[in-house]
Write an enzyme that holds these catalytic residues in place. Structure first.
Site, PDB file in Angstrom:
ATOM      1  N   CYS A  56       4.404  -4.773   6.384  1.00 15.84           N
ATOM      2  CA  CYS A  56       3.791  -4.514   5.078  1.00 15.84           C
ATOM      3  C   CYS A  56       4.827  -3.993   4.086  1.00 15.84           C
ATOM      4  O   CYS A  56       5.983  -3.736   4.427  1.00 15.84           O
ATOM      5  CB  CYS A  56       2.637  -3.528   5.210  1.00 15.84           C
ATOM      6  SG  CYS A  56       1.133  -4.285   5.860  1.00 15.84           S
ATOM      7  N   HIS A 105       0.849  -1.193   0.000  1.00 15.70           N
ATOM      8  CA  HIS A 105       0.000   0.000   0.000  1.00 15.70           C
ATOM      9  C   HIS A 105       0.880   1.238   0.000  1.00 15.70           C
ATOM     10  O   HIS A 105       2.096   1.163   0.218  1.00 15.70           O
ATOM     11  CB  HIS A 105      -0.904   0.016   1.239  1.00 15.70           C
ATOM     12  CG  HIS A 105      -0.159  -0.119   2.534  1.00 15.70           C
ATOM     13  ND1 HIS A 105       0.560   0.916   3.091  1.00 15.70           N
ATOM     14  CD2 HIS A 105      -0.003  -1.174   3.381  1.00 15.70           C
ATOM     15  CE1 HIS A 105       1.124   0.513   4.217  1.00 15.70           C
ATOM     16  NE2 HIS A 105       0.805  -0.760   4.415  1.00 15.70           N
TER      17      HIS A 105
END
Length: 336
Positions: A227, A214
């Protein structure tokens, strides 16, 4: 006097050594609010034509990388940025920061910027990944993240179509390695670690561990909670490129997996940032065809199996919907 110092610093681009990298600090705070772009096209993305083997970086033939020294003094830094902005346009600055694994918010989060003598805003001229991987010729979509150089690459049927910077899991919360598959996606997700953290264009790749890629801050080193952080343009591009999973009715089980994603290697924690090595050797970050092939080969059979299964499932769903629509239309005709 200060102006003289600024220009002296700016044009003194050739350095024989760089300062030791700063030790990664604690995680950055929530980024300032940024409007999520609606335009999903990326002008800096190009599709490379397949070649027989990996080509060397353009910099070998047209020049080399220079070092742009950044002073510690805030006033000098701010003034120097004005000079930097005048010398390079917006897209060139974006490319330079990307090569240093930085976003605009973190542009001075370093004492030195690695700057190519010739700016290619697509970044493809500086790709550390091979332009062609025959081992992936039957794999339609594949995304790979390199921990050692904090970069990702996208291959379509073996041809490199895009690569860019990332910031992966910090040392205490490292990103899982190995083969995974893209799962679900959401244009604006909320972090499970801290609710104040907004994650634009989130694409999950490990549902039980909550790992996904992301948009978020790129500070120039691995800083996430596992992440895969991306620049906004890259997050949007990958959001539209990758395929999601297909769930069975009710959503409890997976009927077909999404795009294969691989994470590999280890970051040189506490040592010189890998991209700084480009100052001494323009090929320092390159990953060879042989190395990539050896790493990917054990997973190719599974990737093709899941790809074939997904195509069959998608086709069956499409056929079922077409039959259902035809039945509805026939019923309407009979009723009329």
């Amino acid at each position: 006097m200060k102006r003289s110092i600024i220009y002296t610093l700016f044009f003194a681009l050739f350095l024989t050594s760089c300062k030791k990298d700063e030790v990664a600090s604690s995680d950055p705070q929530t980024p300032s609010s940024e409007e999520i772009a609606k335009n999903t096209s990326d002008p800096d993305s190009i599709k490379a034509k397949p070649v027989e083997e990996s080509a060397p970086p353009m910099m070998q033939e047209n020049g080399f990388y220079n070092a742009f020294a950044i002073p510690k003094d805030k006033k000098l830094r701010d003034s120097l940025y004005a000079v930097f902005s005048k010398k390079y346009n917006e897209r060139e600055r974006y490319a330079i920061l990307a090569l240093n694994r930085l976003d605009s918010k973190s542009k001075w989060n370093s004492d030195t910027l690695v700057v190519p003598a010739k700016i290619d805003t697509t970044l493809m001229a500086y790709s550390p990944f091979p332009l062609q991987l025959d081992i992936l010729s039957d794999v339609k979509k594949f995304v790979i993240f390199s921990y050692p150089i904090q970069a990702y690459a996208v291959y379509s049927n073996g041809a490199l179509v895009k690569w860019g910077p990332t910031s992966m899991g910090k040392k205490s919360a490292q990103t899982d390695r190995g083969l995974m598959f893209a799962n679900w996606k959401k244009k604006l997700a909320i972090s499970t670690v801290k609710s104040e953290w907004k994650l634009p264009y989130n694409f999950n790749i490990h549902n039980t561990h909550g790992i996904g890629w992301h948009q978020y801050d790129l500070p120039g080193y691995p800083a996430s909670h596992s992440c895969l952080r991306l620049l906004m343009k890259d997050a949007i591009w990958l959001y539209n490129y990758a395929d999601t999973w297909i769930l069975n009715p009710g959503g409890a089980t997976t009927k077909a997996k999404g795009t294969p994603v691989m994470v590999f290697g280890d970051y040189p924690w506490g040592k010189r940032k890998p991209w700084r090595n480009l100052l001494n050797d323009p090929n320092a970050n390159n990953i060879s065809v042989e190395e990539m092939t050896k790493m990917i080969q054990p997973n190719v059979e599974k990737m093709i199996f899941e790809q074939t299964n997904r195509e069959k499932v998608a086709d069956s769903i499409k056929t079922a919907k077409a039959s259902e629509a035809a039945a509805v239309q026939e019923t309407e005709v009979l009723e009329n």
